[in-house]
Write an enzyme that holds these catalytic residues in place. Structure first.
Site, short mmCIF file in Angstrom:
data_model
loop_
_atom_site.label_atom_id
_atom_site.label_comp_id
_atom_site.label_asym_id
_atom_site.label_seq_id
_atom_site.Cartn_x
_atom_site.Cartn_y
_atom_site.Cartn_z
N ASP A 1 39.88 -29.05 -26.49
CA ASP A 1 38.83 -28.58 -25.57
C ASP A 1 38.64 -29.53 -24.39
O ASP A 1 38.13 -29.13 -23.35
CB ASP A 1 37.50 -28.46 -26.32
CG ASP A 1 37.53 -27.30 -27.31
OD1 ASP A 1 38.18 -26.28 -27.00
OD2 ASP A 1 36.91 -27.42 -28.38
N ASP B 1 39.18 -22.40 -21.37
CA ASP B 1 39.23 -21.67 -22.64
C ASP B 1 40.20 -20.51 -22.46
O ASP B 1 39.89 -19.52 -21.78
CB ASP B 1 37.83 -21.17 -23.02
CG ASP B 1 37.80 -20.63 -24.43
OD1 ASP B 1 38.75 -19.89 -24.80
OD2 ASP B 1 36.86 -20.94 -25.18
N ILE B 2 41.37 -20.63 -23.06
CA ILE B 2 42.44 -19.64 -22.86
C ILE B 2 42.01 -18.29 -23.40
O ILE B 2 42.16 -17.25 -22.75
CB ILE B 2 43.74 -20.11 -23.56
CG1 ILE B 2 44.11 -21.54 -23.13
CG2 ILE B 2 44.89 -19.14 -23.28
CD1 ILE B 2 45.19 -22.20 -23.94
N ASN C 1 45.00 -32.97 -32.44
CA ASN C 1 44.34 -32.64 -33.71
C ASN C 1 45.40 -32.47 -34.80
O ASN C 1 46.59 -32.62 -34.54
CB ASN C 1 43.49 -31.38 -33.54
CG ASN C 1 44.31 -30.23 -33.03
OD1 ASN C 1 45.21 -29.74 -33.69
ND2 ASN C 1 44.03 -29.81 -31.78
N PHE D 1 41.19 -17.23 -33.70
CA PHE D 1 40.88 -17.93 -34.95
C PHE D 1 39.65 -18.78 -34.68
O PHE D 1 39.42 -19.21 -33.54
CB PHE D 1 42.05 -18.83 -35.35
CG PHE D 1 43.04 -18.15 -36.24
CD1 PHE D 1 43.86 -17.15 -35.74
CD2 PHE D 1 43.14 -18.50 -37.59
CE1 PHE D 1 44.77 -16.50 -36.56
CE2 PHE D 1 44.05 -17.85 -38.41
CZ PHE D 1 44.87 -16.86 -37.91
N LYS E 1 31.68 -16.51 -31.40
CA LYS E 1 32.92 -16.61 -30.61
C LYS E 1 33.53 -15.24 -30.37
O LYS E 1 34.05 -14.96 -29.28
CB LYS E 1 33.94 -17.51 -31.33
CG LYS E 1 33.59 -18.98 -31.26
CD LYS E 1 34.54 -19.85 -32.08
CE LYS E 1 33.95 -21.24 -32.24
NZ LYS E 1 34.68 -22.07 -33.20
N LYS F 1 50.61 -48.52 -19.93
CA LYS F 1 49.99 -48.58 -21.25
C LYS F 1 48.66 -49.35 -21.19
O LYS F 1 48.60 -50.43 -20.59
CB LYS F 1 50.96 -49.29 -22.20
CG LYS F 1 50.50 -49.30 -23.62
CD LYS F 1 51.49 -50.04 -24.50
CE LYS F 1 50.84 -50.31 -25.83
NZ LYS F 1 51.31 -51.53 -26.46
N1 CTP Z 1 40.69 -21.53 -27.82
C1 CTP Z 1 41.28 -21.38 -26.59
N2 CTP Z 1 41.11 -22.30 -25.61
C2 CTP Z 1 40.33 -23.38 -25.82
C3 CTP Z 1 39.73 -23.56 -27.07
C4 CTP Z 1 39.92 -22.62 -28.06
O1 CTP Z 1 41.99 -20.38 -26.40
N3 CTP Z 1 40.19 -24.26 -24.86
C5 CTP Z 1 40.87 -20.49 -28.85
C6 CTP Z 1 41.54 -20.97 -30.12
O2 CTP Z 1 42.94 -20.79 -30.07
C7 CTP Z 1 40.92 -20.07 -31.17
C8 CTP Z 1 39.54 -19.77 -30.61
O3 CTP Z 1 39.60 -20.05 -29.23
O4 CTP Z 1 41.61 -18.85 -31.31
C9 CTP Z 1 38.43 -20.56 -31.23
O5 CTP Z 1 38.75 -21.92 -31.23
P1 CTP Z 1 37.82 -23.00 -31.92
O6 CTP Z 1 38.44 -24.34 -31.77
O7 CTP Z 1 37.42 -22.53 -33.27
O8 CTP Z 1 36.48 -22.90 -31.06
P2 CTP Z 1 36.12 -23.30 -29.61
O9 CTP Z 1 36.12 -22.08 -28.77
O10 CTP Z 1 36.96 -24.44 -29.14
O11 CTP Z 1 34.61 -23.75 -29.80
P3 CTP Z 1 34.03 -25.00 -30.65
O12 CTP Z 1 35.00 -26.14 -30.42
O13 CTP Z 1 32.71 -25.24 -30.04
O14 CTP Z 1 33.96 -24.59 -32.08
#
Ligand code: CTP
Length: 389
Positions: free
Chosen positions: A275, A303-304, A206, A321, A335, A285
């Site tokens: 994600d 999801d950490i 990203n 965040f 969240k 390749k």
């Molecule tokens: N985060 C995480 N591990 C993941 C995804 C997200 O720890 N696999 C953490 C991000 O660092 C952030 C928070 O979760 O602090 C929210 O991330 P965000 O991308 O806004 O949301 P998601 O939980 O990924 O949900 P969505 O993509 O459905 O908005």
């Protein structure tokens, strides 16, 4: 940042670096008064410092004053901090022996302000036992020594003796002026994007640059914390004095964050974590000869933050965040609850890669929108809020 800095320049080749130091200090809002020894003026002219600091540069002890003031006393009293760099072996010898025979040495003798000394010279001069004894003595007396770096020296040799880079010298000063309200706190920050490799030349990722996380890491370091930064790929400079763990994939970020989490007082997840990852990694390749296009199958990553929230230690503060392109507050609140967070900082996707950010702080009972500001400033505001969660 406010404060009066007395910048002392003695006769070393690295005097040119102090021009950058002066400029950075002025940009940070400090008032800078430069005092040069005669030797210092052989390397950089007083006019250079005068133009950069917008203040007159003083060299002579005995001059007829236009406005009557005793210069060495008035400059000594005005200073909130003195930084001398490069400081020569000769000048260190003078300070250690109480010799005050020019304007700069007289000021240092007269000042009550802290004095930071940044020695820079040939490696053999630096390691000379007489100089080292003088340095030890000055340390004992409360002078702060900013150690020289090792590397290529102007005299053609290699070793310890290089004046540290201007940014580092300035960081020493900022740190001195910053309140230490995070003293004795351990904090882990994640930053940047993660990358999920697809084949040897491609990955899914990203637009995150790491700016927000790095800004928090730096700010909290100044505020006295012991900082661990788990960072995905970023072009930003690694901040000094911080434990940095570089990772690439979400799985690696997960492993490093979780294994370093139990002993932290505070965890802030600014990382833009991928994600999903490709189900299979192509060892070779992927060629474009696939005429019908290519479908990728993705699988979910851990999801950490949810894991951290689930295993939160007593008293530990966990902050996330939320990046949203719609329904910012509703999604962010969801969240906060789902991941068992103490606070979530919601921002729009437009904040990605920008130097600025407009955020909303959300806790269980509060929602507070903050007008757009520089991420560097926002970092301190976030840290203020975290202390009050
Ligand atoms: N985060 C995480 N591990 C993941 C995804 C997200 O720890 N696999 C953490 C991000 O660092 C952030 C928070 O979760 O602090 C929210 O991330 P965000 O991308 O806004 O949301 P998601 O939980 O990924 O949900 P969505 O993509 O459905 O908005």
């Amino acid at each position: 940042m406010k404060g009066n800095i007395l910048l002392g320049i003695t006769g070393g080749i690295a005097a040119y670096k102090m021009v950058d130091v002066a400029s950075r200090l002025v940009k940070k809002g400090f008032s800078v008064n430069t005092v040069m020894t005669k030797g210092g003026t052989k390397f950089v002219t007083p006019l250079t410092f005068q133009n950069i600091t917008h203040n007159p540069v003083n060299v002579d002890l005995f001059t007829t004053a236009v406005n009557y003031d005793v210069k060495h006393i008035s400059l000594a009293e005005k200073a909130d901090l003195c930084l001398i760099g490069p400081v020569t072996a000769n000048f260190i010898g003078k300070l250690a022996n109480g010799i005050a025979d020019d304007l700069l040495s007289t000021i240092i003798m007269a000042t009550k302000a802290p004095v930071f000394l940044a020695p820079s010279m040939n490696v053999n001069m630096y390691t000379n036992p007489i100089l080292q004894d003088n340095i030890s003595y000055l340390k004992e007396k409360g002078y702060k020594i900013i150690e020289p770096d090792s590397g290529y020296l102007a005299c053609g040799t290699t070793g310890k003796g290089r004046l540290p880079e201007p940014v580092e010298l300035v960081e020493n000063i900022i740190s001195y002026f910053t309140k230490k309200d995070y003293q004795d706190k351990r904090i882990l920050i994640t930053a940047g994007p993660t990358r999920e490799p697809l084949d040897p030349v491609r990955f899914l990722s990203n637009y995150s640059t790491g700016k927000m996380g790095y800004a928090i890491a730096k700010a909290v370091k100044y505020r006295g914390a012991e900082v661990t930064l788990v960072t995905g790929p970023s072009n930003l400079d690694i901040p000094a004095g911080i434990k940095v763990i570089q990772v690439e994939r979400t799985e690696e970020m997960y492993r490093e964050t979780i294994s370093n989490s139990s002993f932290q007082d505070i965890i802030i997840m600014t990382a833009a974590v991928a994600d999903y990852r490709p189900l299979c990694y192509y060892k070779e390749k992927i060629k474009k000869k696939l005429k019908d296009g290519l479908s990728l199958e993705l699988v979910s990553n851990n999801d950490i933050l949810a894991e951290l929230g689930k295993n939160k230690k007593t008293g530990q503060i966990v902050v996330g965040f939320a990046v949203e392109s719609q329904d910012l507050i509703i999604n962010a609140k969801e969240k906060l609850n789902k991941k068992n967070l103490d606070m979530i900082i919601a921002n729009d996707v437009s904040a990605f890669a920008s130097d600025k950010n407009e955020v909303t702080f959300i806790t269980k009972n509060t929602v507070e929108n903050i007008a757009e500001m520089e991420k560097i400033e926002l970092a301190d505001l976030i840290l203020d809020k975290v202390l009050r969660v």
